[in-house]
Design a protein around this motif. Sequence first.
Motif, short mmCIF file in Angstrom:
data_model
loop_
_atom_site.label_atom_id
_atom_site.label_comp_id
_atom_site.label_asym_id
_atom_site.label_seq_id
_atom_site.Cartn_x
_atom_site.Cartn_y
_atom_site.Cartn_z
N VAL A 163 -73.25 -71.90 11.72
CA VAL A 163 -72.38 -71.35 12.91
C VAL A 163 -71.06 -71.84 13.00
CG1 VAL A 163 -72.53 -70.63 15.40
CG2 VAL A 163 -74.37 -70.44 13.94
N LEU A 164 -70.02 -71.18 12.93
CA LEU A 164 -68.43 -71.85 13.29
C LEU A 164 -68.25 -71.74 14.63
CD1 LEU A 164 -66.46 -70.37 10.24
CD2 LEU A 164 -67.98 -72.34 10.27
N ALA A 165 -67.31 -72.77 14.82
CA ALA A 165 -66.87 -72.97 16.20
C ALA A 165 -65.77 -71.67 16.13
CB ALA A 165 -65.80 -74.19 16.37
N PRO A 166 -65.59 -71.06 17.51
CA PRO A 166 -65.25 -69.67 17.57
C PRO A 166 -63.46 -69.79 17.05
CG PRO A 166 -65.27 -70.77 19.57
CD PRO A 166 -66.24 -71.47 18.76
N ASN A 167 -62.94 -70.91 17.30
CA ASN A 167 -61.53 -70.82 16.71
C ASN A 167 -61.52 -71.05 15.33
OD1 ASN A 167 -62.70 -73.60 17.00
ND2 ASN A 167 -60.93 -74.57 17.76
N ILE A 169 -63.41 -69.25 12.98
CA ILE A 169 -63.82 -68.04 12.82
C ILE A 169 -62.37 -67.19 12.28
CG2 ILE A 169 -64.91 -65.84 13.08
CD1 ILE A 169 -66.65 -67.03 14.99
N LEU A 171 -60.49 -64.69 12.74
CA LEU A 171 -60.47 -63.49 13.32
C LEU A 171 -58.89 -62.90 13.61
CD1 LEU A 171 -63.07 -63.82 16.12
CD2 LEU A 171 -63.21 -62.54 14.17
N VAL A 173 -56.52 -60.01 15.61
CA VAL A 173 -56.52 -58.69 16.23
C VAL A 173 -55.96 -57.57 15.77
CG1 VAL A 173 -55.88 -57.51 18.56
CG2 VAL A 173 -56.74 -60.20 18.52
N LEU A 179 -61.20 -57.03 17.21
CA LEU A 179 -61.01 -58.25 16.40
C LEU A 179 -61.43 -57.84 14.76
CD1 LEU A 179 -62.59 -61.01 18.66
CD2 LEU A 179 -60.31 -60.86 17.78
N VAL A 180 -60.96 -58.18 13.91
CA VAL A 180 -61.12 -58.11 12.41
C VAL A 180 -61.41 -59.47 11.77
CG1 VAL A 180 -60.77 -55.87 12.15
CG2 VAL A 180 -58.95 -57.36 11.96
N LEU A 181 -62.38 -59.41 10.73
CA LEU A 181 -62.47 -60.56 10.13
C LEU A 181 -61.44 -60.90 8.91
CD1 LEU A 181 -66.29 -61.57 9.67
CD2 LEU A 181 -64.51 -62.97 10.69
N LEU A 185 -67.35 -65.30 6.06
CA LEU A 185 -68.09 -66.38 6.84
C LEU A 185 -69.41 -66.87 6.32
CD1 LEU A 185 -67.69 -65.19 10.48
CD2 LEU A 185 -66.62 -67.02 9.41
N GLN A 415 -72.86 -77.80 20.11
CA GLN A 415 -74.12 -77.44 19.80
C GLN A 415 -74.29 -75.94 19.33
OE1 GLN A 415 -72.18 -78.44 22.50
NE2 GLN A 415 -73.32 -77.99 24.37
N GLY A 416 -75.18 -75.81 18.53
CA GLY A 416 -75.57 -74.44 17.97
C GLY A 416 -74.92 -74.37 16.70
N TYR B 244 -61.30 -69.26 28.57
CA TYR B 244 -61.21 -69.52 27.03
C TYR B 244 -61.17 -68.32 26.01
CZ TYR B 244 -63.13 -71.92 23.03
OH TYR B 244 -63.42 -72.50 21.91
N LEU B 249 -58.71 -68.55 23.14
CA LEU B 249 -59.00 -67.93 22.05
C LEU B 249 -58.17 -66.70 21.55
CD1 LEU B 249 -62.75 -67.93 21.85
CD2 LEU B 249 -61.39 -69.50 20.45
N TRP B 251 -58.63 -63.57 22.32
CA TRP B 251 -59.29 -62.20 22.07
C TRP B 251 -58.94 -61.49 23.24
CZ3 TRP B 251 -64.84 -64.86 20.87
CH2 TRP B 251 -64.63 -65.47 19.55
N TYR B 255 -63.90 -58.55 24.65
CA TYR B 255 -64.90 -59.44 24.07
C TYR B 255 -65.39 -60.54 25.19
CZ TYR B 255 -63.59 -57.43 19.80
OH TYR B 255 -63.05 -56.56 18.90
N ILE B 276 -68.83 -58.67 13.59
CA ILE B 276 -68.00 -59.29 14.18
C ILE B 276 -68.75 -59.87 15.42
CG2 ILE B 276 -65.80 -59.46 15.80
CD1 ILE B 276 -64.83 -58.91 13.22
N ALA B 282 -73.32 -65.72 17.92
CA ALA B 282 -73.69 -67.15 17.42
C ALA B 282 -72.74 -68.11 17.80
CB ALA B 282 -73.85 -66.92 15.96
N SER B 283 -71.59 -68.03 17.70
CA SER B 283 -70.60 -68.92 17.87
C SER B 283 -70.65 -69.52 19.33
CB SER B 283 -69.09 -68.67 17.40
OG SER B 283 -68.44 -69.62 17.70
N LEU B 284 -70.61 -68.63 20.21
CA LEU B 284 -70.61 -68.73 21.44
C LEU B 284 -71.96 -68.69 22.51
CD1 LEU B 284 -66.89 -67.44 22.47
CD2 LEU B 284 -67.69 -69.75 22.19
N HIS B 286 -73.67 -70.26 23.80
CA HIS B 286 -73.78 -71.25 25.10
C HIS B 286 -72.89 -70.87 26.16
CE1 HIS B 286 -76.45 -74.57 23.52
NE2 HIS B 286 -76.06 -73.88 22.34
#
Lengths: 547, 368
Positions: A163-167, A169, A171, A173, A179-181, A185, A415-416, B244, B249, B251, B255, B276, B282-284, B286
Amino acid sequence: MATVKVNQLAKDDLFWQIDYKHDRCTLCGKCVASCPFQAIEAKVEKRRKVVSEDITPNPKVYFQTIPVIKQVISEYNFCRGCGICEKVCPNDAIKPVRNSDHRFQAKYRATVADPFKRGGRSNLETDGRTLDKIKVGRISQMTDPSLDAQRHTFDMRAPFGRVLAPNEIPLEVDSCGRLVLKNNLPPVRWIYPIIIGDMSIGALSWRMWEALAIATAYLNEEVGIPIRMCSGEGGVPVRLLKSRFLKYIILQIASGHFGWNRIVNAMPHMVEDPAGVLIKIGQGAKPGDGGLLMAKKVAKHIQEIRGVPKADLLSPPNHQGLYSIEESVQKMFLSFNAAFKFRVPVAIKVAASATSVSVYNNLLRDPYNIVGGFFLDGIDGGTGAAHEISLDHTGHPIVSKLRDCYKAALHQGKQGQIPLWAAGGMGKNWNLAADAFKMICLGANGIFTGKLMLQLAGCVGNDMGKCNACNTGLCPVGICTQNPTLVKRLDIDKVAENIVNYFIAVDHELKKLMAPVGNSSLPVGRSDALISTDKSVAERLDINYAC
Amino acid sequence: MCRIGAIKSKEYVHPSVALRLMRSQQKGHDNSGFAMIMQDLGGVFEGYKGLPILSMACTDEGIKVAEDILHRKGFVRLFQWAPQVFPKPGLKIEPMPNYVFQVYQYPKLYNYAPQEEKEELLVDMRLAIRHELENHDLGYVYSFWPDILTLKEIGDPSDIGEYFNLWEENDYFKAKIITAQCRQNTNYDIVRYAAHPFFLQGYTALANGENTFYEKNKNLQKKLYKGYIGFESDSQCFLYTLHYVHKKLKWPLIYYKHTITPIPFEELSQREDGHILANIRASLAHLEINGPNTIIGVLPDGTLFTCCDSKKLRPVVVGRDENTVVITSEVTGINDILPNRDWQDDIYPGEREMVVINDELEVVRWQQ
Ligand code: SF4
Ligand code: SF4
């Protein structure tokens, strides 16, 4: 005075003594026929009998030779206390009795000059289990109402994959504000938070393994519980590799690489990707020790699946060339990630140890984003054959180690990101849901379980020395043997049914724990929901102490 | 239990309206406090739109400490205003010695600094002041940001109103957006910091309920940004996640709801944007909340919104007329301040819904 051979092995040296009631025995012979260890045999005894046949007393002494069942006194064919003879005896004439004064392991070593080996379970448990000293103490009321376990929907899924940290990924806009990829991943599979794992064909009889695979498929397709099963290090039958059910199987590779020849050959014919790949570095039952499959268990089909001759199969304790986390593990990860074109998550399994946190810390910092899970296996896990010294005297309890790893991730703010899966004695008190829930609150994403599955299949062993003969290839109930006669004792359908039923119950019970804490998704890391009635446990795990 | 409310209007509104909004809901809370954040200020602050305003409640020494910190950095005080207070025996209130609202000029050094740098500077300053005030028990600093005022008080909201003379409308003290909450944080310690609304870098959030995922939210947030501190209330987590997701981020706002109350996995697989959303989940993981909560938020540009947790266990209603939109816990509050609105236009958002009010007071609703 008679001479006595005091140094010879005697009945009172053994773990188990056979209690035989000659007067109830009809000499049907079932017990002798069914004892796989040849620990009892038919013998004769000379009996002195005094009878009086006259009206007035007129005692006469007769000597008779009568057939009896006797216990074998031997370092090899000793009684394991499995109780099969008792089960088959129609007249309650025979049963094993625990001998608390035994000194068998000492005698064995002194006679054979060989380490004592047995089935994989620790028999030196001194205090109660940590998990049983923890309760779910935060019950929702009033301001945060609890849920209805029957009616509410629960979202019970755990990640398997990086699992990647959100920043991190990639992504972007788009013009519609969505959001698009931009790039692919690492794969993440959302599965049931309990994995059946990881016991190999070989360690298990093919019937037992098949029963697990059937139960797994049934749970997925008919019950809607997306559980996965890990193959263990022993390959997978080609028929399964080529079937659509492969998607429920996590393929394991360990230091012996057993079975991978076939897996690689089957790849072009696979219609589904496997659920994942698990690289086993170590296991909790015998940390620092490789797998051991005695030649006795390497039957013809095992030779075929694993691609080996009939011989003792030792998985080396270490992966060749694997000396630094930074380099070799990454190489290994990369090659397995690449093998399935980065579509299949690859995770690692290690034995819980004083060093687990450092390993986990290193992996969390991994810049390649390739480690899809950290499987921690504590003492109390394991099913196969091992040296007793490893089983009883090495290893690390899982609970505090899992907690430490979770806190290490927390410290890094990650975590995660590499999901934590923990095992080692899960469901030992027969309640897998309670253990799973508590481990999840302590920070696990999910747990894995093995030995309990064997119990569900009819294993007669326990942690107090009962049976524990998994190493002999003579499992009396057909679970971990390749002996065709013994294997037939196992009813595949019944075993699969029991396992399916057990998980249906576990699923209900998990909800029964999630409802009162008011959560409809898994409370990973929610240690505020737990209390311990043991001060040192509370302190160590950083949860509330309650009394 | 908390009752929360937000007013957004085309005209400047006096806090008495917010007090009335909250007072009619007093059966639902415990009268233990009143707090509000005013944004887009009128009255005496109207002329200082771009300049940061320091909101504090502190001792005399507290003022000095804060001023010293800001002066040392090069900030210059331009204007200050303190509400006149009217102490009276019998008022249920625990007032601080001073209520300070000071407008500052940025340090010269920052004349040409990028916006982001200035924004970080303001956070650094507030944190430094907070640190000093806390260490010496000198009071509280709530916000240091352009066009924002914060007042938080312990006591009976009606008495607090009397103490600050907030019941009486005047032209000095007004704003186009006022968010307010009645009740101190009675689950935990009574600390002024624990009272909603919470504010960070232009973002405001207030919530009703109890955040059962507080521990996991907090544990992750602590590491994400220096401004994520305090956690005196489990509801601060809602603000930090909003900040955040939206500011850090970058976004879009939709989101936010996907982060805090993700869609169940089974449904994700059937959605076009499922992959997406699954990655976000998954990433967030928490930052997820699991209720029961209703959240009201305000963005730096004045956008107002509300959403609930996925179990929808806390009430909220949106009412409006042509000049004003009100979001609050109970409809009685709206009846009180917008008695002539068409109540058939009231919106009772669902668990998947997000209701957004933009600057033209247009209501945008979407399902997650
Ligand atoms: S208890 Fe088991 S090992 Fe012992 S004699 Fe009976 S069948 Fe054989
Ligand atoms: S019954 Fe089979 S699996 Fe169970 S302890 Fe005995 S040998 Fe091992």
